[in-house]
Design a protein around this motif. Structure first.
Motif, short mmCIF file in Angstrom:
data_model
loop_
_atom_site.label_atom_id
_atom_site.label_comp_id
_atom_site.label_asym_id
_atom_site.label_seq_id
_atom_site.Cartn_x
_atom_site.Cartn_y
_atom_site.Cartn_z
N ARG A 1 51.03 24.14 61.05
CA ARG A 1 51.32 22.95 60.26
C ARG A 1 51.06 23.16 58.77
O ARG A 1 51.31 22.27 57.97
CB ARG A 1 50.48 21.78 60.76
CG ARG A 1 50.75 21.38 62.21
CD ARG A 1 49.87 20.24 62.63
NE ARG A 1 50.12 19.06 61.81
CZ ARG A 1 49.37 17.95 61.86
NH1 ARG A 1 48.34 17.89 62.68
NH2 ARG A 1 49.67 16.92 61.09
N GLY A 2 50.52 24.33 58.41
CA GLY A 2 50.20 24.60 57.01
C GLY A 2 48.79 24.28 56.62
O GLY A 2 48.43 24.38 55.44
N LEU B 1 56.09 25.02 52.58
CA LEU B 1 55.81 24.62 53.96
C LEU B 1 55.29 23.19 54.02
O LEU B 1 55.68 22.41 54.90
CB LEU B 1 54.81 25.60 54.59
CG LEU B 1 54.32 25.29 56.01
CD1 LEU B 1 55.47 25.25 56.99
CD2 LEU B 1 53.27 26.31 56.43
N ARG B 2 54.42 22.83 53.08
CA ARG B 2 53.91 21.46 53.05
C ARG B 2 55.00 20.45 52.69
O ARG B 2 54.95 19.30 53.09
CB ARG B 2 52.76 21.35 52.05
CG ARG B 2 51.49 22.05 52.45
CD ARG B 2 50.89 21.49 53.73
NE ARG B 2 50.48 20.11 53.59
CZ ARG B 2 49.22 19.71 53.45
NH1 ARG B 2 48.25 20.61 53.43
NH2 ARG B 2 48.91 18.43 53.36
N LEU B 3 55.99 20.90 51.91
CA LEU B 3 57.06 19.99 51.50
C LEU B 3 58.11 19.81 52.59
O LEU B 3 58.68 18.72 52.73
CB LEU B 3 57.75 20.53 50.23
CG LEU B 3 56.90 20.61 48.96
CD1 LEU B 3 57.72 21.24 47.84
CD2 LEU B 3 56.40 19.23 48.53
N GLN C 1 52.44 33.38 50.64
CA GLN C 1 52.25 33.37 49.20
C GLN C 1 52.06 31.91 48.75
O GLN C 1 52.50 30.98 49.44
CB GLN C 1 53.46 33.97 48.50
CG GLN C 1 53.72 35.43 48.85
CD GLN C 1 52.74 36.37 48.19
OE1 GLN C 1 52.85 36.71 47.03
NE2 GLN C 1 51.72 36.78 48.93
N PRO C 2 51.37 31.68 47.61
CA PRO C 2 51.04 30.31 47.24
C PRO C 2 52.22 29.34 47.21
O PRO C 2 52.16 28.26 47.82
CB PRO C 2 50.41 30.47 45.85
CG PRO C 2 49.72 31.80 45.94
CD PRO C 2 50.67 32.66 46.74
N LYS C 3 53.33 29.70 46.55
CA LYS C 3 54.43 28.74 46.48
C LYS C 3 55.13 28.58 47.83
O LYS C 3 55.71 27.54 48.12
CB LYS C 3 55.42 29.13 45.37
CG LYS C 3 56.27 30.36 45.63
CD LYS C 3 57.70 30.00 46.01
CE LYS C 3 58.60 31.20 46.11
NZ LYS C 3 58.16 32.32 46.94
N ASP C 4 55.02 29.61 48.70
CA ASP C 4 55.58 29.48 50.03
C ASP C 4 54.76 28.54 50.90
O ASP C 4 55.30 27.81 51.74
CB ASP C 4 55.70 30.86 50.70
CG ASP C 4 56.67 31.77 49.97
OD1 ASP C 4 57.61 31.26 49.34
OD2 ASP C 4 56.48 33.00 50.01
N HIS D 1 60.27 16.29 53.63
CA HIS D 1 60.01 15.40 54.77
C HIS D 1 59.27 14.14 54.30
O HIS D 1 58.79 14.05 53.17
CB HIS D 1 59.27 16.12 55.89
CG HIS D 1 57.85 16.50 55.58
ND1 HIS D 1 56.80 15.61 55.62
CD2 HIS D 1 57.31 17.70 55.24
CE1 HIS D 1 55.68 16.23 55.32
NE2 HIS D 1 55.96 17.49 55.08
N GLN D 2 59.19 13.18 55.18
CA GLN D 2 58.75 11.83 54.81
C GLN D 2 57.34 11.81 54.21
O GLN D 2 57.10 11.19 53.17
CB GLN D 2 58.82 10.91 56.02
CG GLN D 2 58.50 9.46 55.72
CD GLN D 2 58.57 8.60 56.97
OE1 GLN D 2 57.92 8.88 57.97
NE2 GLN D 2 59.39 7.55 56.92
#
Length: 475
Positions: free
Chosen positions: A85-86, A157-159, A150-153, A212-213
């Motif tokens: 889930r990140g 994932l969170r987005l 990597q940080p932006k990856d 995502h929402q």
């Protein structure tokens, strides 16, 4: 309009870019870097998440319905160990971290052919040695992890709830085959790392998912906005500042980089410098990477009790060469050209005649000399006497700009683009929808070498490091 998010080492930036290339708004939010032990550098990704939310809300304001796509850029080399889930399982080991010295031995044991395909020197702070360290020292967390990102990856994932990476960041992990443009599966096997930790690779300007929402609510945006894969911060900055193939850029921030954009990959046979994929297909960039630029200067400034304006004013009262005082800026070890994680900072040549102004100027000269070494290490990939574009927050003061031009013996061009990495990220969001964004026209050189002679000081600087290498190892 398009939203660019740049996840830096000490702060994130959010930027709104219009289709005509105009920057409409930008905001920055800081977060901390922890050093729980000497030589370590960590961040809590959840701090990033909160800062990104604040920065995006600050620039979007009431324009949420106008955002057509999101692009990302971020600091390179760090490792976020996360579950499916990140959720972070361990603090992020950052690029400036020096803990994985012992783990470099496994990379040095790779075959010469494998190391040439990685196209980069084995240095601490990159993903491969950091992952090896986690496997050795945090085996339960390593086994429990689903992703090593990597940080932006991790942010993407969170987005989007989708895991992916792209070539510009992957090529800075020491786990990527520059010749095959894919993960170096044979290297991963040789290092006995779990291949399933690495996400699939997609092009930087490809849509990697949609917002995502839950993330949309956090950012104050609408659900379903396309999110581009994005790029590493340096690759995004080269795109955002409009650098053309064959042109070179000097970026001074916490660290410093001298980069040149290439139409074909040229691996440094000595593996002292770096070669990475650029944000656009069919492009690469060679880079000299110096860890201690703004990082060292900020430490000296604070130690001497000066504001930045006072620091520049006092430094100008000391003569060039600082009457024999030399500063090595290697507070966290150094990458180009020494590849020495054990190097440390030094003032040498102190006498009773030296004042605070000498200490400050020597620090500036020491950082400039380290950049000169990086420039020389790049060799023929940069045309002789070609100007360097200046980028990053650490190149703003005229006195410092002139010193850099004099030491590097190159004309300097002030980059007209602020927040180039965030702008490049927004451009990748636009390119994901096949909408090109125009860059500003390049400016003529505005800082020329004045003829001030720093060559004797530069030779003293090089000799000092060479004489101290055994002492660094014996600390």
């Amino acid at each position: 309009m398009f939203l660019g998010i740049d996840l830096g080492t000490g702060s994130c930036k959010a930027l709104l870019l219009k289709s005509d290339g105009t920057i409409l708004a930008e905001a920055s939010e800081a977060y901390s870097v922890q050093a729980p032990r000497p030589g370590w550098a960590e961040s809590d990704p959840l701090d990033w998440w909160q800062a990104v939310g604040r920065a995006v809300r600050a620039v979007v304001n009431r324009r949420a319905a106008e955002i057509r796509a999101i692009g990302l850029s971020g600091q390179m080399h760090g490792v976020v160990l996360a579950d499916a889930r990140g959720t972070p399982l361990y603090p992020t080991i950052l690029w400036a971290d020096g803990r994985a010295v012992a783990e470099l031995e496994a990379l040095h044991k790779l075959s010469p052919a494998q190391r040439q395909r990685l196209a980069n020197p084995p240095v601490v702070g990159m993903a491969a040695p950091s992952l090896l360290w986690l496997k050795r020292h945090q085996p339960k967390l390593y086994q429990a992890a689903r992703w090593a990102l990597q940080p932006k990856d991790w942010l993407r994932l969170r987005l989007t709830k989708e895991a992916a990476s792209e070539p510009s960041d992957a090529s800075g992990t020491l786990l990527y085959d520059l010749q095959a443009d894919s993960w170096a599966w044979d290297v991963i096997e040789a290092l006995e790392l779990h291949p399933g930790l690495l996400p699939p690779l997609i092009p930087s300007s490809q849509i990697a998912g949609t917002l995502h929402q839950e993330a949309a609510r956090h950012l104050g945006l609408l659900e379903g906005i396309p999110v581009a894969a994005g790029a590493a911060d340096t690759a995004a900055a080269l795109l955002g500042s409009g650098l053309q193939v064959g042109e070179a850029q000097l970026t001074v921030g916490t660290g410093a980089q001298i980069t040149v954009l290439l139409a074909e990959p040229k691996v440094d046979p000595t593996l002292r410098t770096h070669l990475y994929r650029a944000a656009l297909p069919g492009q690469w960039y060679a880079m000299a990477a110096m860890q201690n630029a703004g990082l060292a200067l900020e430490w000296v400034r604070a130690l001497l009790g000066l504001s930045w304006e006072q620091a520049y004013q006092e430094a100008q009262t000391a003569p060039a060469g600082c009457e024999g005082l030399v500063f090595l800026p290697y507070l966290t070890g150094e990458r180009t050209p020494h590849l020495d994680p054990l190097a440390r900072g030094v003032w040498a040549g102190l006498g009773r005649h030296h004042q605070r102004s000498h200490l400050m100027r020597a620090a500036l000269e020491g950082v400039a000399f380290s950049l000169r070494e990086g420039l020389e290490a790049l060799g023929e990939v940069i045309p002789p006497h070609a100007p360097l574009r200046m980028a990053g927050g650490g190149t703003a003061h005229p006195f410092w700009q002139q010193m850099l031009a004099d030491v590097l013996e190159r004309p300097l061009i002030v980059n007209p683009v602020r927040s180039a990495s965030a702008r490049g990220a927004a451009m990748l969001g636009a390119l994901a929808l096949q909408i090109p964004i125009q860059n500003p026209s390049p400016l003529p050189a505005n800082t020329l070498p004045s003829g001030a002679d720093y060559r004797a000081g530069y030779l003293r600087f090089k000799k000092l490091y060479n004489r101290l290498t055994d002492w660094f190892k014996a600390r």
